[in-house]
Design an enzyme around this catalytic site. Structure first.
Site, PDB file in Angstrom:
ATOM      1  CB  THR A 128      -0.893   0.004   1.264  1.00 45.88           C
ATOM      2  OG1 THR A 128      -1.537   1.261   1.394  1.00 45.88           O
ATOM      3  CG2 THR A 128      -0.085  -0.235   2.534  1.00 45.88           C
ATOM      4  CG  ASP A 129      -1.137   4.986  -1.040  1.00 47.31           C
ATOM      5  OD1 ASP A 129      -1.702   4.379  -0.110  1.00 47.31           O
ATOM      6  OD2 ASP A 129      -1.728   5.860  -1.720  1.00 47.31           O
ATOM      7  CD  GLU A 130      -3.481   3.568   4.435  1.00 44.26           C
ATOM      8  OE1 GLU A 130      -3.266   3.440   5.649  1.00 44.26           O
ATOM      9  OE2 GLU A 130      -4.618   3.557   3.944  1.00 44.26           O
ATOM     10  CE1 TYR A 169      -3.426  -2.653   5.611  1.00 39.23           C
ATOM     11  CE2 TYR A 169      -3.288  -0.305   5.116  1.00 39.23           C
ATOM     12  CZ  TYR A 169      -3.338  -1.620   4.686  1.00 39.23           C
ATOM     13  OH  TYR A 169      -3.296  -1.909   3.346  1.00 39.23           O
ATOM     14  CE  LYS A 220       0.100  -4.576   2.947  1.00 38.84           C
ATOM     15  NZ  LYS A 220      -0.260  -5.909   2.380  1.00 38.84           N
TER      16      LYS A 220
HETATM   17  P1  NAD Z   1      -9.594  -7.396   2.018  1.00 35.77           P
HETATM   18  O1  NAD Z   1      -9.634  -7.119   3.476  1.00 35.77           O
HETATM   19  O2  NAD Z   1     -10.792  -7.129   1.196  1.00 35.77           O
HETATM   20  O3  NAD Z   1      -9.202  -8.923   1.767  1.00 35.77           O
HETATM   21  C1  NAD Z   1      -8.202  -9.579   2.482  1.00 35.77           C
HETATM   22  C2  NAD Z   1      -8.326 -11.064   2.224  1.00 35.77           C
HETATM   23  O4  NAD Z   1      -7.276 -11.724   2.963  1.00 35.77           O
HETATM   24  C3  NAD Z   1      -9.653 -11.666   2.706  1.00 35.77           C
HETATM   25  O5  NAD Z   1     -10.152 -12.552   1.728  1.00 35.77           O
HETATM   26  C4  NAD Z   1      -9.277 -12.415   3.967  1.00 35.77           C
HETATM   27  O6  NAD Z   1     -10.102 -13.535   4.231  1.00 35.77           O
HETATM   28  C5  NAD Z   1      -7.840 -12.829   3.665  1.00 35.77           C
HETATM   29  N1  NAD Z   1      -7.058 -13.063   4.884  1.00 35.77           N
HETATM   30  C6  NAD Z   1      -6.966 -12.242   5.964  1.00 35.77           C
HETATM   31  N2  NAD Z   1      -6.167 -12.804   6.897  1.00 35.77           N
HETATM   32  C7  NAD Z   1      -5.734 -13.980   6.381  1.00 35.77           C
HETATM   33  C8  NAD Z   1      -4.879 -14.998   6.860  1.00 35.77           C
HETATM   34  N3  NAD Z   1      -4.312 -14.916   8.069  1.00 35.77           N
HETATM   35  N4  NAD Z   1      -4.630 -16.068   6.066  1.00 35.77           N
HETATM   36  C9  NAD Z   1      -5.206 -16.167   4.830  1.00 35.77           C
HETATM   37  N5  NAD Z   1      -6.040 -15.238   4.339  1.00 35.77           N
HETATM   38  C10 NAD Z   1      -6.305 -14.147   5.102  1.00 35.77           C
HETATM   39  O7  NAD Z   1      -8.322  -6.595   1.480  1.00 35.77           O
HETATM   40  P2  NAD Z   1      -8.112  -5.857   0.088  1.00 35.77           P
HETATM   41  O8  NAD Z   1      -8.625  -4.478   0.185  1.00 35.77           O
HETATM   42  O9  NAD Z   1      -8.561  -6.740  -1.012  1.00 35.77           O
HETATM   43  O10 NAD Z   1      -6.513  -5.769   0.061  1.00 35.77           O
HETATM   44  C11 NAD Z   1      -5.737  -6.831  -0.459  1.00 35.77           C
HETATM   45  C12 NAD Z   1      -4.272  -6.465  -0.347  1.00 35.77           C
HETATM   46  O11 NAD Z   1      -4.021  -5.263  -1.063  1.00 35.77           O
HETATM   47  C13 NAD Z   1      -3.812  -6.187   1.086  1.00 35.77           C
HETATM   48  O12 NAD Z   1      -2.513  -6.694   1.237  1.00 35.77           O
HETATM   49  C14 NAD Z   1      -3.806  -4.667   1.195  1.00 35.77           C
HETATM   50  O13 NAD Z   1      -2.849  -4.234   2.134  1.00 35.77           O
HETATM   51  C15 NAD Z   1      -3.422  -4.285  -0.226  1.00 35.77           C
HETATM   52  N6  NAD Z   1      -3.920  -2.968  -0.683  1.00 35.77           N
HETATM   53  C16 NAD Z   1      -5.237  -2.638  -0.562  1.00 35.77           C
HETATM   54  C17 NAD Z   1      -5.682  -1.411  -1.067  1.00 35.77           C
HETATM   55  C18 NAD Z   1      -7.136  -1.006  -0.996  1.00 35.77           C
HETATM   56  O14 NAD Z   1      -7.455   0.129  -1.355  1.00 35.77           O
HETATM   57  N7  NAD Z   1      -8.050  -1.861  -0.575  1.00 35.77           N
HETATM   58  C19 NAD Z   1      -4.778  -0.532  -1.681  1.00 35.77           C
HETATM   59  C20 NAD Z   1      -3.430  -0.915  -1.753  1.00 35.77           C
HETATM   60  C21 NAD Z   1      -3.008  -2.142  -1.271  1.00 35.77           C
HETATM   61  O1  DAU Z   2      -4.191   3.962   0.335  1.00 37.01           O
HETATM   62  C1  DAU Z   2      -4.392   2.588   0.255  1.00 37.01           C
HETATM   63  C2  DAU Z   2      -5.239   2.120   1.417  1.00 37.01           C
HETATM   64  O2  DAU Z   2      -6.560   2.581   1.173  1.00 37.01           O
HETATM   65  C3  DAU Z   2      -5.214   0.599   1.597  1.00 37.01           C
HETATM   66  O3  DAU Z   2      -3.923   0.191   1.927  1.00 37.01           O
HETATM   67  C4  DAU Z   2      -6.184   0.188   2.718  1.00 37.01           C
HETATM   68  O4  DAU Z   2      -6.223  -1.218   2.810  1.00 37.01           O
HETATM   69  C5  DAU Z   2      -7.557   0.721   2.367  1.00 37.01           C
HETATM   70  O5  DAU Z   2      -8.452   0.406   3.414  1.00 37.01           O
HETATM   71  C6  DAU Z   2      -7.527   2.230   2.134  1.00 37.01           C
HETATM   72  O6  DAU Z   2      -7.261   2.935   3.376  1.00 37.01           O
HETATM   73  P1  DAU Z   2      -8.041   4.274   3.782  1.00 37.01           P
HETATM   74  O7  DAU Z   2      -7.992   4.418   5.249  1.00 37.01           O
HETATM   75  O8  DAU Z   2      -7.589   5.423   2.962  1.00 37.01           O
HETATM   76  O9  DAU Z   2      -9.548   3.868   3.267  1.00 37.01           O
HETATM   77  P2  DAU Z   2     -10.982   4.103   3.946  1.00 37.01           P
HETATM   78  O10 DAU Z   2     -11.994   3.745   2.921  1.00 37.01           O
HETATM   79  O11 DAU Z   2     -11.074   3.482   5.289  1.00 37.01           O
HETATM   80  O12 DAU Z   2     -11.020   5.690   4.138  1.00 37.01           O
HETATM   81  C7  DAU Z   2     -10.898   6.573   3.047  1.00 37.01           C
HETATM   82  C8  DAU Z   2     -10.942   7.993   3.599  1.00 37.01           C
HETATM   83  O13 DAU Z   2     -12.263   8.250   4.089  1.00 37.01           O
HETATM   84  C9  DAU Z   2     -10.035   8.234   4.794  1.00 37.01           C
HETATM   85  O14 DAU Z   2      -9.538   9.561   4.749  1.00 37.01           O
HETATM   86  C10 DAU Z   2     -10.932   8.060   6.011  1.00 37.01           C
HETATM   87  C11 DAU Z   2     -12.278   8.545   5.492  1.00 37.01           C
HETATM   88  N1  DAU Z   2     -13.467   7.883   6.067  1.00 37.01           N
HETATM   89  C12 DAU Z   2     -13.504   6.528   6.095  1.00 37.01           C
HETATM   90  C13 DAU Z   2     -14.600   5.857   6.587  1.00 37.01           C
HETATM   91  C14 DAU Z   2     -14.643   4.354   6.665  1.00 37.01           C
HETATM   92  C15 DAU Z   2     -14.550   8.645   6.480  1.00 37.01           C
HETATM   93  O15 DAU Z   2     -14.531   9.892   6.410  1.00 37.01           O
HETATM   94  N2  DAU Z   2     -15.653   7.982   6.954  1.00 37.01           N
HETATM   95  C16 DAU Z   2     -15.722   6.635   7.057  1.00 37.01           C
HETATM   96  O16 DAU Z   2     -16.753   6.102   7.551  1.00 37.01           O
END
Ligand code: NAD
Ligand code: DAU
Length: 351
Positions: A132-134, A157, A161
């Protein structure tokens, strides 16, 4: 790449399910193994259309279980790994950091150990870690994250990562394990669990419930359509340089409040409501602890070296996403019953 047996971890989650679908359909000569623990975020309903394909196998397992990972690697002799399994929600990492340490750090190391032990010869093997970019921390008004930006994670988180990224690089530098890493911005699209901002807002607007906006809604995120992330992962997996890191982003920054206003407008149109109806649901709530102000990715390297760029404009992607949620009522109902209610109450009602 001559790889045939590809292990995708976390393939039942949001991004993982899109990566699994793309790989199963695009590479019929590969066998795709989807390994997932099926936590609250893992959902096999995301993969109904691929589960009967002959080149797809689901394995229910926990990546933290080192012995199990060793035996699976011995049994299947995977050629490549695309590692997505993780605890992914920042707010949950604030209330329960240990789960994130276990899965994101210990789980990643148990996979690295299994790969290192079973891959006697690293030739043609690859461990691709999706991150992630975080990890880069928070930006002010100006500037972008590049692959050279110093790590500065703030939430449990992002710290977990960042640790996993360092460990993946350590296995490359110390043991010569062939690795690649990508760091992506915020994804959106179908199958996104409604704890994250966009699907939570869609769900609440649909049910005429308050849309919780943290703080003043001024935090900025860079949004990328999930299928564009999946296509970047495919490209990096096949064409990226071993040992390298690639940033993936949407060139698409939005202040949270502006994004919510746009979403409200789309929802009013789709639901046949008078313009302005959904926006009345916007409710400012207590800010997230340690809330990063701004993320913005410079994805120039991926564009320059591998020719990747996002395919969808944000408005178009957001509309497609809303359409998906409105026509997948059952999916939404299943994931918002049971434990979700408890989560929602703890996170928002008592906020
Ligand atoms: P998600 O939470 O939707 O899915 C995570 C998956 O991992 C689920 O299917 C869960 O069952 C599985 N999992 C969790 N713990 C596990 C374990 N111990 N063993 C096996 N499986 C397990 O997450 P996502 O949003 O699809 O993100 C996927 C990956 O991409 C993550 O590594 C996250 O850090 C990265 N990522 C997410 C975003 C985003 O915006 N969602 C952006 C950048 C990177
Ligand atoms: O940048 C990549 C990341 O983006 C991934 O690594 C994470 O897995 C993914 O969850 C996401 O993180 P964020 O914290 O940015 O996403 P989230 O949707 O939780 O929040 C987006 C923005 O909105 C953030 O500034 C917090 C705000 N927010 C979020 C929720 C859930 C609100 O204002 N209200 C809310 O209820």
């Amino acid at each position: 790449m001559a790889s045939r047996k590809i292990l995708i971890t976390g393939g039942a989650g949001f991004i993982g399910s899109h990566v699994v679908r793309l790989m199963v359909n695009r590479y019929p000569d590969y066998h795709i193994y989807n390994l997932d623990k099926l936590t609250y975020a893992g959902n096999l309903e995301n993969l109904r259309d691929v589960e009967s394909k002959p080149n797809y196998t689901f394995i229910k397992a926990d990546i933290v279980d080192g012995e199990k990972m060793q035996s699976l690697f011995q049994e299947h002799n995977f050629d490549g790994v695309i590692h997505l399994a993780a605890e992914s929600h920042v707010d949950r990492s604030i209330s329960n950091p240990m789960e994130f340490i276990m899965t994101n750090i210990v789980g990643t190391v148990s996979l690295l150990n299994a790969a290192k032990a079973s891959w006697k010869n690293f030739e043609g093997k690859l461990f691709y870690h999706v991150s992630t970019d975080e990890v880069y921390g928070s930006l002010g008004e100006e500037g972008f994250f590049t692959e050279e930006t110093k790590y500065d994670p703030h939430s449990p988180y992002s710290a977990s990562k960042a640790s996993s990224d360092h460990l993946v690089r350590a296995y490359h530098d110390t043991f010569g394990l062939p690795i690649k890493i990508s760091n992506c911005s915020n994804n959106y699209g179908a199958n996104h669990f409604p704890e994250k901002l966009i699907p939570l807002a869609i769900h609440n607007i649909k049910n005429s419930k308050p849309i919780p906006v943290y703080g003043k809604g001024e935090n900025v995120r860079d949004w990328l359509y999930v299928e564009d992330h999946a296509s970047a992962i495919d490209l990096i997996f096949h064409k990226g340089k071993v040992g390298d890191t690639y940033n993936i982003g949407g060139f698409n920054e939005w202040k949270n409040i502006d994004l919510i206003q746009l979403l409200c407008k789309i929802m009013d149109q789709k639901l046949g409501r008078e313009e302005g109806t959904s926006a009345k649901l916007i409710t400012y709530v207590k800010d997230r602890a340690g809330h990063d102000l701004r993320y913005a990715i410079d994805a120039a390297k991926l564009n320059r070296e591998l020719g990747w760029k996002p395919s969808l404009q944000f408005e178009e992607g957001l509309e497609k996403t809303v359409d998906w949620y409105l026509s997948n009522e059952e999916w939404l109902q299943h994931v918002t019953s049971g434990d979700y209610q408890k989560y929602y109450e703890g996170q928002y009602i008592k906020r």
